[in-house]
Design an enzyme around this catalytic site. Structure first.
Site, PDB file in Angstrom:
ATOM      1  N   HIS A 232      31.037  43.561  28.094  1.00 41.73           N
ATOM      2  CA  HIS A 232      31.385  44.657  27.189  1.00 41.73           C
ATOM      3  C   HIS A 232      31.030  44.371  25.734  1.00 41.73           C
ATOM      4  CE1 HIS A 232      33.636  48.165  25.782  1.00 41.73           C
ATOM      5  NE2 HIS A 232      34.164  47.378  24.857  1.00 41.73           N
ATOM      6  N   GLU A 272      41.806  42.951  31.047  1.00 43.53           N
ATOM      7  CA  GLU A 272      40.848  43.895  30.469  1.00 43.53           C
ATOM      8  C   GLU A 272      40.360  43.451  29.084  1.00 43.53           C
ATOM      9  OE1 GLU A 272      41.513  48.122  31.010  1.00 43.53           O
ATOM     10  OE2 GLU A 272      43.305  47.658  32.182  1.00 43.53           O
ATOM     11  N   HIS A 274      38.187  43.285  25.940  1.00 39.51           N
ATOM     12  CA  HIS A 274      37.222  44.197  25.322  1.00 39.51           C
ATOM     13  C   HIS A 274      36.628  43.544  24.072  1.00 39.51           C
ATOM     14  CE1 HIS A 274      37.499  47.574  28.003  1.00 39.51           C
ATOM     15  NE2 HIS A 274      38.822  47.587  27.933  1.00 39.51           N
ATOM     16  N   GLU A 289      43.149  44.571  26.520  1.00 42.83           N
ATOM     17  CA  GLU A 289      43.750  45.897  26.544  1.00 42.83           C
ATOM     18  C   GLU A 289      45.082  45.914  27.281  1.00 42.83           C
ATOM     19  OE1 GLU A 289      42.356  50.556  27.001  1.00 42.83           O
ATOM     20  OE2 GLU A 289      40.932  48.939  27.368  1.00 42.83           O
TER      21      GLU A 289
END
Length: 299
Positions: A232, A272, A274, A289
């Protein structure tokens, strides 16, 4: 390379840390994208928050000066320059800049040494520039529906990803024409981008689970991750290469300039990861996240 990883919970459940930046004073700034707030963590671990108002969606940040940042409010169609209140503890809004095009959806942002800031417009297929007097210019990239996403800079050169077009844009100086590098796999879904210390440009391709490197001479190489990794965000490593968040596998990758990949598992599953940023002392900060900042130090 071995690292130690410590997670620091921030915000309220569901607010979702997304973007992260480190200013030269050592403070770590982060966006709570689902909570409409921005946070700042001091080197001593004290955390302050600022609400951007109902319906705001703070997305990404860029360090601007010793102690200030730019942040994009994607749903609010504006950028904010944030710093410290006079007492040195709370967060203050130093300036607000509206984007002229309605529903442009500013997202990525980078600050240049000349005091200007550049940003991407997801909904308008354009770049924007804020000069030192706060005036805004917009520059269409010439590709409709390209979903211009994240942006990086080296000197006065800008690099940015066109997520839906599978390409990387390059502007050598603010008034130059845009050149494009087409990524070989379709769809590639380029998102995060960073310029390494040697001038190579690294691009996360979230739809192909790979990292692309564009060398200074334009040569393109790809380095694959495991299927489902979903790379990402990308940040340059001061000692060479880059750091990459692997959203799909709860990992952080260090990728050397020759493509050697070292994977680090994050302590919490379904975290998660990011945003990623590297402090001047080499500490890596990752926005999880799931509700925390991960502090990654070389052991």
């Amino acid at each position: 390379m071995s690292v130690t990883i410590v997670e620091h919970p921030v915000g309220e459940p569901g607010e979702g840390p997304y973007g992260v930046a480190v200013t030269r004073d050592g403070a770590v700034w982060f966006t709570l994208v689902h909570g409409g707030r921005v946070g700042r963590r001091t080197p001593d671990g004290e955390v302050a928050y600022l609400s951007l108002g109902e319906g705001a969606q703070p997305s990404l940040l860029a360090a601007a000066t010793e102690s200030t940042v730019w942040v994009t409010d994607t749903t609010g169609n504006r950028l904010l320059h944030l710093g410290l209140e006079s007492d040195g503890t709370g967060i203050a809004v130093l300036g607000t800049t509206a984007v002229p095009t309605p529903d442009a959806q500013p997202f990525g942002v980078v600050a240049l040494d000349d005091g200007t800031a550049w940003f991407t417009e997801l909904g308008a297929d354009a770049l924007g520039r804020i000069d030192i007097l706060g005036r805004v210019e917009e520059f269409p990239v010439g590709r409709e529906g390209s979903f211009v996403s994240m942006i990086a800079a080296s000197g006065d050169s800008l690099w940015f990803t066109l997520n839906a077009a599978g390409a990387v844009g390059h502007v050598r100086g603010g008034d130059a024409a845009i050149a494009f590098t087409e990524l070989p796999r379709i769809p590639s879904g380029p998102v995060g981008i960073a310029v390494a210390e040697n001038g190579a440009v690294w691009v996360a391709q979230i739809l192909t689970d790979a990292l692309a490197r564009i060398a200074r001479d334009g040569t393109l190489a790809e380095f694959p991750f495991e299927p489902g990794s979903k790379p990402h965000a990308v940040a340059a490593d001061p000692v060479g290469g880059v750091w990459v968040t692997l959203w799909g596998t709860d990992q952080l990758a260090n990728v050397a300039d020759d493509g050697t990949i070292t994977l680090h598992d994050l302590p919490t599953t379904e975290s998660e990861p990011h945003g990623v940023a590297v402090a001047s002392d080499g500490t890596v900060w990752v926005a999880l996240e799931s509700g925390a900042l991960a502090e990654v130090a070389r052991a």
